[in-house]
Design a protein around this motif. Structure first.
Motif, PDB file in Angstrom:
ATOM      1  N   ALA A 123      18.539 -19.108  -1.792  1.00 62.23           N
ATOM      2  CA  ALA A 123      17.078 -19.153  -1.874  1.00 62.23           C
ATOM      3  C   ALA A 123      16.539 -18.043  -2.775  1.00 62.23           C
ATOM      4  O   ALA A 123      17.231 -17.062  -3.054  1.00 62.23           O
ATOM      5  N   ALA A 124      15.294 -18.216  -3.203  1.00 66.65           N
ATOM      6  CA  ALA A 124      14.605 -17.164  -3.958  1.00 66.65           C
ATOM      7  C   ALA A 124      14.633 -15.879  -3.135  1.00 66.65           C
ATOM      8  O   ALA A 124      14.515 -15.911  -1.912  1.00 66.65           O
ATOM      9  N   ASN A 125      14.846 -14.757  -3.830  1.00 71.44           N
ATOM     10  CA  ASN A 125      14.813 -13.421  -3.211  1.00 71.44           C
ATOM     11  C   ASN A 125      15.974 -13.121  -2.272  1.00 71.44           C
ATOM     12  O   ASN A 125      15.954 -12.111  -1.571  1.00 71.44           O
ATOM     13  N   TYR A 126      16.993 -13.992  -2.195  1.00 75.26           N
ATOM     14  CA  TYR A 126      18.200 -13.639  -1.463  1.00 75.26           C
ATOM     15  C   TYR A 126      18.919 -12.561  -2.257  1.00 75.26           C
ATOM     16  O   TYR A 126      18.902 -12.644  -3.476  1.00 75.26           O
ATOM     17  N   PRO A 127      19.538 -11.515  -1.704  1.00 76.01           N
ATOM     18  CA  PRO A 127      19.745 -11.321  -0.273  1.00 76.01           C
ATOM     19  C   PRO A 127      18.681 -10.483   0.439  1.00 76.01           C
ATOM     20  O   PRO A 127      18.740 -10.389   1.667  1.00 76.01           O
ATOM     21  N   SER A 128      17.724  -9.892  -0.293  1.00 74.77           N
ATOM     22  CA  SER A 128      16.831  -8.955   0.402  1.00 74.77           C
ATOM     23  C   SER A 128      15.866  -9.671   1.347  1.00 74.77           C
ATOM     24  O   SER A 128      15.778  -9.323   2.524  1.00 74.77           O
ATOM     25  N   ALA A 129      15.134 -10.670   0.825  1.00 79.92           N
ATOM     26  CA  ALA A 129      14.130 -11.339   1.657  1.00 79.92           C
ATOM     27  C   ALA A 129      14.034 -12.798   1.239  1.00 79.92           C
ATOM     28  O   ALA A 129      13.087 -13.211   0.568  1.00 79.92           O
ATOM     29  N   PRO A 130      15.030 -13.619   1.623  1.00 80.48           N
ATOM     30  CA  PRO A 130      15.046 -15.019   1.175  1.00 80.48           C
ATOM     31  C   PRO A 130      13.776 -15.755   1.561  1.00 80.48           C
ATOM     32  O   PRO A 130      13.293 -15.615   2.686  1.00 80.48           O
ATOM     33  N   ARG A 131      13.237 -16.517   0.591  1.00 76.97           N
ATOM     34  CA  ARG A 131      11.958 -17.192   0.848  1.00 76.97           C
ATOM     35  C   ARG A 131      12.193 -18.553   1.502  1.00 76.97           C
ATOM     36  O   ARG A 131      12.933 -19.377   0.966  1.00 76.97           O
ATOM     37  N   PRO A 132      11.581 -18.794   2.646  1.00 77.62           N
ATOM     38  CA  PRO A 132      11.731 -20.094   3.306  1.00 77.62           C
ATOM     39  C   PRO A 132      10.707 -21.096   2.789  1.00 77.62           C
ATOM     40  O   PRO A 132       9.715 -20.717   2.158  1.00 77.62           O
ATOM     41  N   GLY A 133      10.960 -22.367   3.055  1.00 74.73           N
ATOM     42  CA  GLY A 133       9.942 -23.400   2.847  1.00 74.73           C
ATOM     43  C   GLY A 133       9.907 -24.013   1.466  1.00 74.73           C
ATOM     44  O   GLY A 133       9.051 -24.855   1.202  1.00 74.73           O
ATOM     45  N   ASP A 134      10.823 -23.627   0.557  1.00 77.02           N
ATOM     46  CA  ASP A 134      10.826 -24.270  -0.767  1.00 77.02           C
ATOM     47  C   ASP A 134      11.487 -25.640  -0.670  1.00 77.02           C
ATOM     48  O   ASP A 134      12.584 -25.766  -0.118  1.00 77.02           O
TER      49      ASP A 134
END
Ligand code: AMP
Ligand code: GLY
Length: 432
Positions: A338-349
């Motif tokens: 996902a976007a922004n993995y590994p720090s803060a993966p964005r949900p809902g895409d």
């Protein structure tokens, strides 16, 4: 009546276990595969039973199914004693006891076992107080500072010099912690995983994970961005050496202590100029290694894992006439994150393109192409991202180059906003 098997977990590794167990029917008895808690993706091919992830709930949901075998995927429930709870209820389990799972849960315990068993590993000092760790780090030079305990891959800092080591101690230290400061080794890494029945073991084909988020092994560590099974340097002689020098003595030492290891013993190796050395042990299959390994399994995992669970690899012939077959071709597993993995993966895409890989579409899923769900969920009947590592695409082909081509072609049909995919999984093997 169909044999019931329960897989515990919800990730890409567990999806691969479900798939391998399901297709295993062509070599074995009829079965029902159930996944607890599973996921919306896994539910496309196995019954999933919702459960929260604490050991009480998992044990209760599993015992209610009365399965003939339980296969536990992740380390956390093992380290919390799930296998012990199920065995106490009379259910055969592929997965170690809480005590044997310490080999992963405590790096200090793993070192103690390795020292007792004479297993080659990096030299280490263990510290229970911050001051002495700092003092040692201040002159340690290139080293690796590790926090004891399960840290989901975030408890290790590789340091170039003493200054970095000194700051690494402060970064990892917390009240009541224990730190290890280890000799820094160098060389390619290799995951050697063995199926164990407490006494004997069978090596799975070795795999190479790609742990960093970006191409060329750049950027922060992740759970693993892709795997190659098997890399060219994982020769049969090397695997035999690791089985002889690492797996066998470790199993013997755990058995001697009254805590035999049943399950997947994963030796994270570094192939140094002085020979193979253990960096860490895991008490489970790797993720994404399992996905790359299981697509090559050309035998029924149900019979094999059941034999491990009851301590009968040898008695049931799995070390001789029934040795499991593996496809001799090469597999490549790509993790789509996902976007922004590994720090803060964005949900809902919203995930696009899954339909274009359906089994009936040319070039879609089949025996040599698996699309496995990890961090997804259904929203208005469409899959969206719901975790760091979202999907694994696994392809099997004649050699690394062909497996890469097949896997990347399939991955190219999948997309969502901010999707991350390394372009160099297995590439070094092609260029070597
Ligand atoms: P671990 O969780 O112990 O496997 O460490 C995570 C990663 O840190 C490994 O995959 C290696 O890339 C690196 N690492 C761990 N221990 C060492 C070591 N002694 N020398 C060099 N690199 C290491
Ligand atoms: N892929 C590394 C692990 O499963 O620990």
């Amino acid at each position: 009546m169909a044999t019931k098997v329960v897989v515990i977990g919800a990730g890409g590794r567990e999806h691969a276990l479900v798939r391998a167990l399901t297709r295993g029917v062509k070599w074995g008895d009829p079965r029902e595969v159930v996944c607890i808690p599973g996921s919306a993706g896994i539910a496309l091919e196995a019954r999933c039973v919702p459960s929260v992830s604490d050991v009480d709930s998992l044990a209760k949901a599993t015992i209610a199914e009365q399965p003939a075998l339980v296969v536990v995927g992740p380390e956390a429930p093992l380290a919390a004693g799930l296998a012990d709870r199920l065995r106490a209820a009379g259910i055969p389990v592929f997965g170690p006891s809480e005590k044997a799972a310490q080999i992963e849960a405590s790096k200090a315990f793993a070192k103690e076992i390795m020292q007792a068993a004479g297993v080659p590993t990096a030299r280490v000092r263990v510290f229970d107080d911050r001051e002495s760790a700092r003092t040692y780090a201040a002159t340690a030079g290139a080293c690796v500072v590790k926090l004891d305990g399960l840290a989901a891959g975030k408890g290790v800092i590789v340091c170039d010099d003493s200054t970095q080591a000194f700051f690494a101690v402060d970064e990892l230290w917390r009240a009541g912690a224990r730190l290890l400061i280890e000799e820094r080794l160098s060389g390619p890494e290799l995951s050697v995983i063995a199926l164990c029945d407490g006494t004997d073991a069978i090596a799975l084909p070795a795999a190479r994970d790609h742990k960093r988020i970006f191409d060329g092994d750049q950027g922060p560590n992740t759970g693993g961005m892709g795997a190659l099974c098997s890399p060219r340097d994982a020769t049969p002689e090397l695997i035999e050496q690791v089985m002889r020098e690492v797996i066998a003595p470790t199993l013997a030492e755990l058995k001697r202590r009254g805590t035999p290891f049943i399950g997947a013993l994963y030796a994270g190796m570094m192939l140094t100029p002085e020979g193979p050395r253990v960096l860490e042990f895991n008490c489970r299959l790797g993720d994404p290694e399992a996905q790359a390994i299981l697509i090559r399994l050309a035998a029924d995992p149900l019979a094999l894992l059941s034999a491990c669970a009851v301590g009968q690899l040898k008695a049931q012939g799995f070390l001789s006439t029934r040795r499991p077959a593996f496809d001799r071709r090469t597999s490549v597993a790509l993790v789509l994150a996902a976007a922004n993995y590994p720090s803060a993966p964005r949900p809902g895409d919203k995930i696009e393109g899954l339909d274009s890989l359906a089994p009936w579409v040319p070039g879609g899923q089949g025996e040599d192409l698996w699309i496995l769900h990890a961090g997804t969920r259904l929203e208005n009947e469409a899959f969206v991202t719901a975790g760091g590592r979202v999907l694994t695409v696994v392809a099997l082909a004649e050699d690394t180059k062909a497996a890469r081509a097949r896997a990347y072609a399939a991955a190219a049909r999948l997309r969502w906003t901010g999707m991350q995919l390394r372009q160099d999984i297995g590439l070094a093997d092609v260029q070597a």
